[in-house]
Design an enzyme around this catalytic site. Structure first.
Site, PDB file in Angstrom:
ATOM      1  N   CYS A  25      -2.975   2.399   7.086  1.00  0.00           N
ATOM      2  CA  CYS A  25      -3.096   1.832   8.432  1.00  0.00           C
ATOM      3  C   CYS A  25      -3.415   2.878   9.489  1.00  0.00           C
ATOM      4  CB  CYS A  25      -1.824   1.080   8.796  1.00  0.00           C
ATOM      5  SG  CYS A  25      -0.316   2.069   8.712  1.00  0.00           S
ATOM      6  N   ASN A  83       0.802  -1.234   0.000  1.00  0.00           N
ATOM      7  CA  ASN A  83       0.000   0.000   0.000  1.00  0.00           C
ATOM      8  C   ASN A  83       0.832   1.280   0.000  1.00  0.00           C
ATOM      9  OD1 ASN A  83       0.709  -0.706   2.697  1.00  0.00           O
ATOM     10  ND2 ASN A  83      -0.859   0.672   3.483  1.00  0.00           N
ATOM     11  N   GLU A 109       4.908  -3.079  12.724  1.00  0.00           N
ATOM     12  CA  GLU A 109       3.933  -1.994  12.512  1.00  0.00           C
ATOM     13  C   GLU A 109       2.744  -2.641  11.826  1.00  0.00           C
ATOM     14  OE1 GLU A 109       1.486   0.264  10.842  1.00  0.00           O
ATOM     15  OE2 GLU A 109       3.081   0.561   9.363  1.00  0.00           O
ATOM     16  N   GLU A 169       9.437   3.459  14.047  1.00  0.00           N
ATOM     17  CA  GLU A 169      10.293   3.830  12.934  1.00  0.00           C
ATOM     18  C   GLU A 169      10.251   5.336  12.787  1.00  0.00           C
ATOM     19  OE1 GLU A 169       8.292   1.387   9.965  1.00  0.00           O
ATOM     20  OE2 GLU A 169       9.967  -0.012  10.036  1.00  0.00           O
TER      21      GLU A 169
END
Length: 478
Positions: free
Chosen positions: A286, A154, A252, A460
């Site tokens: 997300c 994505n 994640e 991150e």
């Protein structure tokens, strides 16, 4: 707009390896359902070769002085920016998002390489005073070792960039497996790094059947660190595999982002910008807002503004300049949207906008708004990961927070209010790794990106991003 699609390769040991003698996966343009190309799938021997090269190149890269690592990463960032229009067009072809969104993503991917180029120069340690005379005590931070990185389809530029920039800055070698549905973008990043002078073999790109590739790489004693972005179920699986080798893993995972809109908020801003945030990337984001929780006094106004803005969105091929919402990335996503909407409506939800697939070619689904959704509906528990927004009222802050925190997800959350007291209390009460107050844009290179609960662990980006690729070594010397 006629944009040619790049040829696809594996990138192992500094070699660009084509499809000959290998199985392939078809890459499809989601806006037209036509074949763009075929990506080669790595064999077991390809993976073994990549692992051996990753070990050998780590021994070289970890000894490369930080200033040189920084210069290579900065040069790669410059090359990505120079090539941004081409890379963005490739992304739109294979993933479907509007060209403007793709260009913004490529630009931000370059920013991560710039940021961590500077971080490479700042990997320091410390001298700790000893409690005995004549003793020198040092703490050094050193690269953890070869990294196996797994990224989804994505965000095919920014997600690999977050992992690669931090790991390479730390001195680690990396084997990256991007999503097979959007391979060209990741290969463009690899080409920029190669052209910038990254030593051969420090970065390698492989594609393949995800379960086979992940099990092969993670099981190898050569891999010392795993990083994954994707779904919760796959995150659990990879976490278990990493645990067998006592290897740290950064995860994640998914989200189901709540938005609390209080009666004193700028309702127009919360609604209009909420539509842009919810349907960006066709909802396949997300950290996107999905559940809009509106205090009852502002509920009707918010609903009217939100539905009007949703219905005004222009849907189409991402290469067309007027497009605001592109297609879903694949038929699986399309089927899931149809199932979630049908299930919600069958159980009593009110459909305020959208709700169906567009006729003709492409994986297009209307931006959809649901209200009065019962708790028995699947969409109230499963991450939609598509163009579905849920609107629901609440009365007191405690009620809103209870619903916002009800799910096991804890990635992103948002709140809109003009009260400083409310802003402080709601930010403290929300269970999420990233929170936006009176805004939806919460991602920046200098800030940590990560979640709580089943949305993963580790961050991150920011100063936190490089820490996962470093170990601490204590040295006591007399």
């Amino acid at each position: 707009m006629n944009t040619p699609y790049d040829s696809l390769y594996l990138f192992i040991g500094g070699e660009w390896i084509g499809t000959e003698g290998r199985d392939t996966a078809v890459v499809v343009n989601p806006a037209t359902e036509t074949e763009l190309g075929r990506v080669p799938l790595a064999t077991a021997s390809d993976l073994d070769r990549a692992l051996n090269i990753a070990q050998a190149s780590f021994d070289v890269w970890r000894r490369t002085v930080p200033d040189q690592r920084a210069r290579i990463l900065k040069r790669a960032a410059d090359l990505i920016l120079e090539r941004a229009p081409h890379i963005a067009a490739q992304m739109t072809l294979e993933e479907g998002k509007p060209l403007g969104e793709a260009l913004d993503e490529v630009t931000r991917a370059a920013e991560y390489f710039e940021w961590f180029a500077e971080s490479a120069r700042r990997i320091d340690g410390r001298v700790v005073p000893a409690n005995r005379p004549g003793v020198l005590q040092l703490v050094k931070r050193q690269p953890i070792g070869p990294v196996a990185a797994f990224t989804p389809w994505n965000f095919p530029a920014i997600t690999p960039a977050r992992k690669l920039s931090a790991a390479l800055a730390a001195g680690c070698s990396v084997i990256l497996k991007p999503g097979e549905e959007s391979p060209s973008t990741a290969l463009a990043l690899a080409r920029a790094l190669d052209d910038a002078g990254l030593p051969k073999g420090v970065l390698q790109i492989v594609f393949g059947v995800p379960d086979q590739v992940s099990s092969h790489l993670i099981a190898s004693p050569i891999i010392r660190k795993v990083t994954f972005t994707g779904s919760v179920p796959i995150g659990r699986l990879l976490s278990a595999r990493a645990a067998e080798g006592v290897k740290p893993i950064t995860l994640e995972l998914g989200g189901h982002g709540p938005v609390l809109v209080f009666e004193d908020a700028d309702v127009e801003k919360a609604a209009v910008e909420g539509v842009a945030n919810r349907f960006r990337g066709t909802g396949q984001v997300c950290i996107s807002s999905t559940r809009f929780l509106i205090q009852r006094g502002a509920y009707q106004t918010f609903v009217e503004r939100f539905v009007t803005a949703t219905q005004a969105l222009r849907i189409g091929n991402g290469l067309q300049p007027e497009t605001q919402v592109g297609p879903l990335a694949n038929p699986r996503q399309l089927a899931k949207m149809e199932e979630l909407v049908a299930d919600a409506v069958a159980k009593g939800a009110t459909l305020l906008a959208g709700g169906k697939r567009l006729s003709g070619q492409g994986f297009f689904f209307e931006p959809t708004v649901l209200a009065d959704v019962p708790m028995t509906a699947r969409v109230m528990h499963e991450e939609p990961f598509g163009p579905i927004a849920i609107l629901m009222p609440f009365d007191e802050m405690a009620d809103g927070l209870q619903e916002a925190n009800r799910l096991p997800y804890g990635l992103s959350a948002y709140a809109f209010t003009t009260s400083a007291r409310t802003a402080i209390d709601v930010a403290d009460g929300l269970e999420a790794g990233m929170i936006g107050i009176n805004q939806y844009r919460i991602v920046a290179t200098e800030l940590p990106f990560g979640g709580l609960k089943e949305s993963g662990h580790g961050s991150e980006g920011g100063v936190e991003g490089i820490e996962h690729y470093l170990t601490h070594k204590f040295i006591s010397q007399v």
